[in-house]
Design a protein around this motif. Sequence first.
Motif, short mmCIF file in Angstrom:
data_model
loop_
_atom_site.label_atom_id
_atom_site.label_comp_id
_atom_site.label_asym_id
_atom_site.label_seq_id
_atom_site.Cartn_x
_atom_site.Cartn_y
_atom_site.Cartn_z
N ILE A 94 0.85 -1.19 0.00
CA ILE A 94 0.00 0.00 0.00
C ILE A 94 0.88 1.24 0.00
N PRO A 95 0.64 2.20 -0.90
CA PRO A 95 1.44 3.43 -0.90
C PRO A 95 1.47 4.08 0.47
N HIS A 96 2.63 4.64 0.84
CA HIS A 96 2.82 5.18 2.19
C HIS A 96 1.77 6.23 2.54
N GLU A 155 -5.99 3.46 5.06
CA GLU A 155 -6.30 2.03 4.95
C GLU A 155 -6.47 1.41 6.34
N LEU A 156 -5.62 1.80 7.27
CA LEU A 156 -5.67 1.21 8.61
C LEU A 156 -6.78 1.82 9.47
N PHE A 157 -6.90 3.15 9.46
CA PHE A 157 -7.80 3.83 10.39
C PHE A 157 -9.10 4.31 9.76
N GLU A 211 8.23 -2.35 6.37
CA GLU A 211 8.12 -1.37 5.29
C GLU A 211 7.37 -0.11 5.72
N MET A 212 6.89 -0.08 6.92
CA MET A 212 6.10 1.06 7.41
C MET A 212 7.00 2.26 7.69
N THR A 213 6.56 3.46 7.30
CA THR A 213 7.36 4.67 7.52
C THR A 213 7.42 5.02 9.01
#
Length: 391
Positions: free
Chosen positions: A104-106, A112-114, A147-149
Amino acid sequence: MILTPGSVERRINILIEHKVENMIMHATMQELSRSSNNKLFRSLVGKSEAMLNIQHEIKQVATSDANVLILGESGTGKEVVARNIHYFSTRSKNKFVPVNCGAIPHDLLESELFGHEKGAFTGAITSRPGRFSMAEGGTLFLDEIGEMTMAMQVKLLRVLEERVFERVGGTSTISADVRIVAATNRNLKEMVEQGEFREDLYFRLDVFPIRLPALRQRIDDLPLLIKELIARLENTKNSSVRFTRNAIISMSKYDWPGNIRELANLIERMSIKYPAGLVSETDLPEKIKSSSLSNNKGLELKDLDERSIQAVCSVRENTGMPQVNFPAEGFDLKTYMSSIEVRIIQNALDNTDGVISHAAKTLGLRRTTLAEKMRKYHIEKSSDQLSCSAC
């Protein structure tokens, strides 16, 4: 009541059909009972010490609500482990929601999560719940967490600590009753040292780590894995293939950098190239054949026990005929086998538009032999086949 031979035969057929139906139902109920314990562990195939330990760890942690961090190379089955943890947990009646953080693009991962509110950004024409809301009461699986920022890591840390979040563009605080299972193929400790991953988030996730071995580290499980993957191929894609013992030994000396995913791809490829056939060592891809000359120990013939290898090496017989339940008065095998032969010949003719030479090739017969059998059983081409043959 006078019974004619025809009516007696019909009654016998009805009794046989009822008996078969009862047997099938009984077997189905037994299978459902067994599957309650093995429904998901079937995907964690293996008798090696490493896999037995993994299964033990899954059952240990499943009953708790602790965060789990699954570590392992790509293709080792991290999501399968996550699903097993959910399945054996008290949250199993609620949803298991997977999210691939690397896919998923940053700039979209937060939404997407919240979730987001209407008008939160260009294109947000309606409000939308996120994966945390979807997984309420269940399990949220965060794959490729490495991969999470850093900015997104801060927001995830807050949810883990306070169990609340806000949607993008929203002001209302939403509670989160969600269990977190994360996975990565990266070394998070090194990332922490290099300042690429937050140390506090790492410790929050690393409550109960499960490290999956690479396929080359549990190569003893290879025959069982091949057997499982072939069975899955037969059930989902109605195709099959088998491997000789020498082929399996050659495969066991390969490093499998793609692990089980690479093995599954190979089996599917071989089933396409050699449908329902037997794959020998020479049929394997060059990279696997060349590995047989490597110094990798691999398996030996003595390691291939008969029970685990039987379904992998023998070509499956798939006649499409049900198991016969013999009537008490006996059974005319010759008539039964003749009826099977007639049906197969008719199917071959149907599949080749009635062209006898093509049907004979399909059946592995000479054209004259097939023609003789057609005369013997009074098999004629249908009108559709005749018109098609004349085209």
